[in-house]
Scaffold this motif. Sequence first.
Motif, PDB file in Angstrom:
ATOM      1  N   PHE A  98       6.772 -11.458  -0.404  1.00  0.00           N
ATOM      2  CA  PHE A  98       6.420 -10.097  -0.821  1.00  0.00           C
ATOM      3  C   PHE A  98       5.374  -9.501   0.126  1.00  0.00           C
ATOM      4  N   ILE A  99       4.424 -10.317   0.560  1.00  0.00           N
ATOM      5  CA  ILE A  99       3.425  -9.843   1.531  1.00  0.00           C
ATOM      6  C   ILE A  99       4.113  -9.463   2.836  1.00  0.00           C
ATOM      7  N   LEU A 100       5.047 -10.305   3.283  1.00  0.00           N
ATOM      8  CA  LEU A 100       5.781 -10.013   4.514  1.00  0.00           C
ATOM      9  C   LEU A 100       6.582  -8.727   4.384  1.00  0.00           C
ATOM     10  N   ALA A 101       7.243  -8.532   3.243  1.00  0.00           N
ATOM     11  CA  ALA A 101       8.020  -7.310   3.033  1.00  0.00           C
ATOM     12  C   ALA A 101       7.121  -6.076   3.106  1.00  0.00           C
ATOM     13  N   GLY A 102       5.943  -6.165   2.479  1.00  0.00           N
ATOM     14  CA  GLY A 102       5.003  -5.045   2.517  1.00  0.00           C
ATOM     15  C   GLY A 102       4.527  -4.747   3.925  1.00  0.00           C
ATOM     16  N   GLN A 103       4.243  -5.791   4.699  1.00  0.00           N
ATOM     17  CA  GLN A 103       3.777  -5.598   6.078  1.00  0.00           C
ATOM     18  C   GLN A 103       4.883  -4.994   6.952  1.00  0.00           C
ATOM     19  N   PHE A 139       5.443   5.225  -5.187  1.00  0.00           N
ATOM     20  CA  PHE A 139       6.693   4.753  -4.590  1.00  0.00           C
ATOM     21  C   PHE A 139       6.457   3.548  -3.680  1.00  0.00           C
ATOM     22  N   PHE A 140       5.525   3.715  -2.745  1.00  0.00           N
ATOM     23  CA  PHE A 140       5.301   2.657  -1.753  1.00  0.00           C
ATOM     24  C   PHE A 140       4.655   1.431  -2.383  1.00  0.00           C
ATOM     25  N   GLY A 141       3.718   1.667  -3.319  1.00  0.00           N
ATOM     26  CA  GLY A 141       3.083   0.547  -4.007  1.00  0.00           C
ATOM     27  C   GLY A 141       4.081  -0.250  -4.807  1.00  0.00           C
ATOM     28  N   GLY A 142       5.079   0.463  -5.358  1.00  0.00           N
ATOM     29  CA  GLY A 142       6.121  -0.221  -6.112  1.00  0.00           C
ATOM     30  C   GLY A 142       7.075  -1.003  -5.237  1.00  0.00           C
ATOM     31  N   VAL A 143       6.904  -0.891  -3.926  1.00  0.00           N
ATOM     32  CA  VAL A 143       7.734  -1.636  -2.989  1.00  0.00           C
ATOM     33  C   VAL A 143       6.911  -2.705  -2.277  1.00  0.00           C
ATOM     34  N   SER A 144       5.686  -2.348  -1.852  1.00  0.00           N
ATOM     35  CA  SER A 144       4.859  -3.288  -1.093  1.00  0.00           C
ATOM     36  C   SER A 144       4.044  -4.201  -1.994  1.00  0.00           C
ATOM     37  N   GLY A 145       3.602  -3.699  -3.162  1.00  0.00           N
ATOM     38  CA  GLY A 145       2.816  -4.509  -4.084  1.00  0.00           C
ATOM     39  C   GLY A 145       1.408  -4.789  -3.622  1.00  0.00           C
ATOM     40  N   SER A 146       0.909  -4.041  -2.645  1.00  0.00           N
ATOM     41  CA  SER A 146      -0.418  -4.311  -2.089  1.00  0.00           C
ATOM     42  C   SER A 146      -1.200  -3.017  -1.937  1.00  0.00           C
ATOM     43  N   SER A 147      -2.399  -2.976  -2.510  1.00  0.00           N
ATOM     44  CA  SER A 147      -3.232  -1.778  -2.402  1.00  0.00           C
ATOM     45  C   SER A 147      -3.778  -1.606  -0.994  1.00  0.00           C
ATOM     46  N   VAL A 148      -4.097  -2.714  -0.322  1.00  0.00           N
ATOM     47  CA  VAL A 148      -4.623  -2.636   1.045  1.00  0.00           C
ATOM     48  C   VAL A 148      -3.540  -2.135   1.997  1.00  0.00           C
ATOM     49  N   ALA A 149      -2.300  -2.642   1.839  1.00  0.00           N
ATOM     50  CA  ALA A 149      -1.188  -2.165   2.667  1.00  0.00           C
ATOM     51  C   ALA A 149      -0.943  -0.681   2.434  1.00  0.00           C
ATOM     52  N   ASP A 150      -1.046  -0.257   1.191  1.00  0.00           N
ATOM     53  CA  ASP A 150      -0.875   1.152   0.826  1.00  0.00           C
ATOM     54  C   ASP A 150      -1.932   2.006   1.515  1.00  0.00           C
TER      55      ASP A 150
END
Length: 463
Positions: A98-103, A139-150
């Motif tokens: 999931f971290i990789l997908a967000g990155q 939208f993006f948070g619901g895909v990446s799951g990371s506040s820092v990535a957002d």
Amino acid sequence: MKKILSYVFGAIMIVLLGILLAFMLRLPMTQNVPREEGGRIVLFSSFVLFMMFRMPIAFCLGIPALLTAIYLRLPAMVVFQRMSAGINAFSLIAIPFFILAGQIMAEGGIAQKIVEFSNILIGRVRGGLAMVNILASMFFGGVSGSSVADTSSIGAFLIPMMVRQGYDRDFSIAVTITSSTLGIIIPPSHNMIIYSLAAGGVSVGALFMAGYIPGIMVGLAQMLVAYIISVKRNYPIAGKVGLKEALIITRDSILGLLVGIIIIAGIIFGVFTATEASVVAAVYALFITAFVYKTMDLKKLLRTFQSTAVVIAMVLFIIASSSAFGYLLAYLKVPALVAGALTSITTNKYVLLLLINLMLLFLGMIMDMAPLILITTPILLPLVRSLGISPVQFGIVMMINLGIGLCTPPVGTTLFVGCAIGKSTMERVAKASIPFYLAMIAILLLVTYVPWFTMFLGGRFAR
């Protein structure tokens, strides 16, 4: 290099001093103070000491666990076995993917396409760009799951854009950092997987489904605050987008948004587990960015793998250290003591829930999210269960609580990232964020006291 060596040397010196202190305290503690009480003193005093030295949180958890084991005359190998057992769980495989997908989505430009799509939906109102910021985070948070990535991806181009269009800089940063916590509440969220592990195997699917309604509620509350402030300060209205351009943007953004839909639909209909869904998400994100958007080249991909590896190593090290720390907490009967302390204040269910929320809000201000989940869940969950609260509901309550902590001083990771990107100070941004904090707390109380908001969807998948 010198800085790294100084940190290593400092850590070694503190460890040696801590071990010496443990041996010095061992004899008087066993004679004058009950053994378990002495262990609690060593555990928490060394934890606070290392926090004051600003050591990495994994060391703040792991070293006190080792010192306490030595003091209690437990084999030191027990600590390392607990660390190994803490990350020896199949469900944890989901976290790296999931971290990789967000990155990949952050590097591949999916965030920007989601912002453009959000602008079509809600940009044509007063302060529309602020609400676009929040909607894009949903939208993006619901895909990446990371506040820092957002914050890193959306904030990198939306904060400067908002400032250029006449929004106050601190307001722009405040909107970005507070809305980025929606990625923790709206699935998929790797923090929910960590909570599931700490709670003894609560259904990840139930947690994912339970997060939707509270996440949307938080987002709408933030939009209302942003709209009121925008009207009061006369912030601008976004420009109109032509029909042809809008259709192209919608087509491109939907491909990115399908990541979240595939994950949740797959889990709901039993096509794959949460762990398998994480792999699907990473592969799909890579395919879309590399072959459809063509924004992911080999250089970006290698950089993505490198940054992901660093984050994964940090997360897993924290989980391992927290597992050892949690073992000592259970051994020293800390959960029972905390429950007893809270129930000695009041036996009223609603007051106890308020006290738990206040405790989590305070802890979220001084510690990072993952270790707090791993430390506080085993302590508070038995008490919460005794009050008749579902572990699924409590999981979402914890996500909102600790999500607020990520954007509050003094140790708010998302706050730091937002300030760095937006080039402002923590004090000014925290002040601008107060209305958003209040909105989030209002939703937190609703979710705490009204189980329907989480259990309407989450209860259908709970086991």
